[in-house]
Design an enzyme around this catalytic site. Structure first.
Site, mmCIF file in Angstrom:
data_model
loop_
_atom_site.group_PDB
_atom_site.id
_atom_site.type_symbol
_atom_site.label_atom_id
_atom_site.label_comp_id
_atom_site.label_asym_id
_atom_site.label_seq_id
_atom_site.Cartn_x
_atom_site.Cartn_y
_atom_site.Cartn_z
ATOM 1 C CG ASP A 161 -0.851 4.761 4.098
ATOM 2 O OD1 ASP A 161 -1.195 5.410 3.093
ATOM 3 O OD2 ASP A 161 -1.593 4.634 5.079
ATOM 4 C CD GLN A 174 -0.798 10.483 1.119
ATOM 5 O OE1 GLN A 174 -0.418 9.948 2.160
ATOM 6 N NE2 GLN A 174 -2.039 10.374 0.676
ATOM 7 N NE ARG A 196 -12.955 8.974 4.002
ATOM 8 C CZ ARG A 196 -11.877 8.276 4.269
ATOM 9 N NH1 ARG A 196 -11.974 7.110 4.882
ATOM 10 N NH2 ARG A 196 -10.674 8.730 3.926
ATOM 11 C CG HIS A 220 -10.406 6.476 -1.441
ATOM 12 N ND1 HIS A 220 -10.945 6.759 -0.202
ATOM 13 C CD2 HIS A 220 -9.161 7.016 -1.441
ATOM 14 C CE1 HIS A 220 -10.069 7.419 0.524
ATOM 15 N NE2 HIS A 220 -8.981 7.603 -0.205
ATOM 16 C CD GLU A 244 -6.709 5.529 7.460
ATOM 17 O OE1 GLU A 244 -5.614 6.101 7.624
ATOM 18 O OE2 GLU A 244 -7.344 5.575 6.388
ATOM 19 C CG HIS A 274 -1.925 1.139 1.174
ATOM 20 N ND1 HIS A 274 -2.921 1.204 0.228
ATOM 21 C CD2 HIS A 274 -2.086 2.246 1.961
ATOM 22 C CE1 HIS A 274 -3.665 2.276 0.433
ATOM 23 N NE2 HIS A 274 -3.165 2.929 1.470
ATOM 24 C CG HIS A 286 -5.414 1.691 7.006
ATOM 25 N ND1 HIS A 286 -4.058 1.801 7.221
ATOM 26 C CD2 HIS A 286 -5.699 2.596 6.029
ATOM 27 C CE1 HIS A 286 -3.551 2.704 6.415
ATOM 28 N NE2 HIS A 286 -4.522 3.212 5.679
ATOM 29 C CG HIS A 302 -7.975 3.627 2.069
ATOM 30 N ND1 HIS A 302 -8.004 4.662 1.165
ATOM 31 C CD2 HIS A 302 -6.667 3.371 2.275
ATOM 32 C CE1 HIS A 302 -6.778 5.021 0.849
ATOM 33 N NE2 HIS A 302 -5.944 4.244 1.505
#
Length: 444
Positions: A312, A58, A197, A194, A227, A53, A261, A224
């Protein structure tokens, strides 16, 4: 061309074997493991760790936004991430991802599942340029890549996407699969809704069916899930159950599913994950960095649950540190030692389990040193102070408790040396361009 690599010790499915030669074909696959008849090329070879992952872009955020600003949390960090995401061009993406991928190789990761959701361009243009920049960056440094184009459609349960999320969004499945089609043949592919949500759960069955029709029945699926406590509370309010339970009500989980997660999965939800043979992808460094919490890994693994690790947010790419924090987190929760160890020790079983789970998450055939598998290897440095005083039986325990990426002498992908004593072999140094790009984007 075919080659031979000889090591004093090799971690195989049978345990630690001494004085072994790996016969490797032109495609980088191990064709035989035989007793050594030539001087060693290295000390102790481990299977390369798959990074299950990653959000490569980032990497540019590491070290920024650490000053206290009231009640900081994942949600406040996310706002900083959105600011960066709004500025990155395809050229920036390639530079940042190249640095992230080089860091991964240094950290013992030989392949990566890139959870790629930064799709649109800064000027609101669409297309595959951002994803192709990630593919190019992986080729630049020589890491294996499984690209996971992310489907992102909503800003929360029953909420529209926010303006800051516009570069992530595909309005329809048709739009999303146009991107997937554009990327076919350019990289190994999986798919990634993703989160629940960000993708209405009712759309998942069609998403998975279409992906498997296009990419094959073995296509890896990543999501995901579980988490954040706020996410779980919102899921209960909207659907009357937690996210893992909600997922299993709408799709048939199997070994191709990877739940990233699952930090706050209940005992009942963890049983569901094990029952269906899915893999939990744990990212302890990022989960600690964001203050997420700690997954009940000791109980889950003891009951036969499959797990992998990932870097991540890429604040630090070091497979040993991820595994150490995974183990130490369990010790802090349970106030006991040796939580993920077996009677044979900690380091070997922990590395083998995470590597095997990660290989499945990437849809590849690495993850172990065996005939028919890729010659993706991490080689320990015999002169490492962390390993001093240890024989083969405890070397990997010493590495896990006190070592890290500085203790790797070399990293190989498909039998080709990519890292030697921390330096990228035969490739451009990604750091100067990364340094300039981050300073420009973040105003350092």
């Amino acid at each position: 061309m075919p080659k031979r690599l000889t090591f004093r010790y090799v971690l195989t499915p049978n345990g630690v074997e001494r004085d072994r030669t790996l016969e490797i074909d032109a495609a980088g696959t191990i064709t035989a493991i035989t007793p050594a008849t030539s001087p060693a090329d290295g000390f102790f070879a481990l299977p390369g760790m798959p990074n299950a992952h990653s959000h490569a872009f980032q990497r540019a955020l590491a070290g920024f936004g650490e000053a206290r600003r009231g009640e900081d949390s994942f949600w406040s960090w996310r706002e900083a991430m959105y600011k960066l995401a709004g500025r990155v061009t395809p050229d920036d993406m390639r530079v940042i991802a190249r640095q992230a991928f080089a860091d991964m190789l240094r950290g013992g990761y030989t392949g990566v599942a890139e959870f790629h959701y930064l799709h649109g361009l800064p000027d609101a243009g669409q297309g595959s340029a951002m994803a192709e920049a990630v593919i190019a960056a992986a080729a630049d440094v020589g890491i294996r890549l499984t690209l996971l184009p992310v489907l992102y459609q909503a800003g929360g349960f029953g909420r529209p996407a926010q303006p800051a999320q516009r570069r992530f969004v595909h309005e329809s499945l048709d739009d999303y699969f146009r991107l997937v089609e554009q990327l076919r043949g350019k990289a190994a592919l999986g798919i990634a809704p993703h989160s629940l949500r960000a993708v209405p759960v009712e759309r998942l069955p069609e998403l998975v069916d279409r992906a498997r029709a296009l990419l094959g029945a073995d296509c890896p699926v990543h999501i995901h899930i579980g988490e954040q406590t706020a996410e779980i509370e919102q899921c209960h309010a909207h659907y009357g159950c937690g996210p893992v339970e909600l997922l299993t009500r709408h799709v048939e989980l199997d070994a191709h599913w990877n739940l990233v997660h699952a930090t706050h999965a209940t005992e009942a939800e963890r049983r569901l994950i094990r029952k269906h043979g899915a893999t939990v992808v744990l990212c302890p460094l990022t989960e600690a960095y964001l203050g997420d919490g700690v997954f009940a890994a000791a109980e889950y693994a003891a009951a036969g649950g499959r797990y992998a690790i990932g870097s991540d947010s890429n604040i630090r790419a070091d497979a040993v540190e991820e595994l150490r924090l995974l183990e130490f987190g369990q010790r802090l929760i349970d106030r006991q030692r040796a939580r993920l160890a077996t009677e044979s020790g900690l380091g070997g079983p922990l590395w083998k389990a995470a590597a095997a789970g990660g290989a499945g998450a990437l849809g590849k055939h690495g993850g172990t040193i065996a005939v028919g598998r890729a010659a993706d290897l991490v080689v320990l440095d015999e002169s490492s102070s962390a390993l001093a005083g240890h024989e083969a039986a405890t070397l990997l325990d010493a590495l896990t408790i006190g070592g890290g990426r500085a203790d790797f002498a070399a990293v190989y992908v498909a039998g080709d040396k990519r890292i030697e004593r921390g330096e990228v072999v035969g490739r451009m140094d990604p750091r100067p361009a990364f340094d300039a790009t981050v300073r420009r984007l973040l105003g350092a």
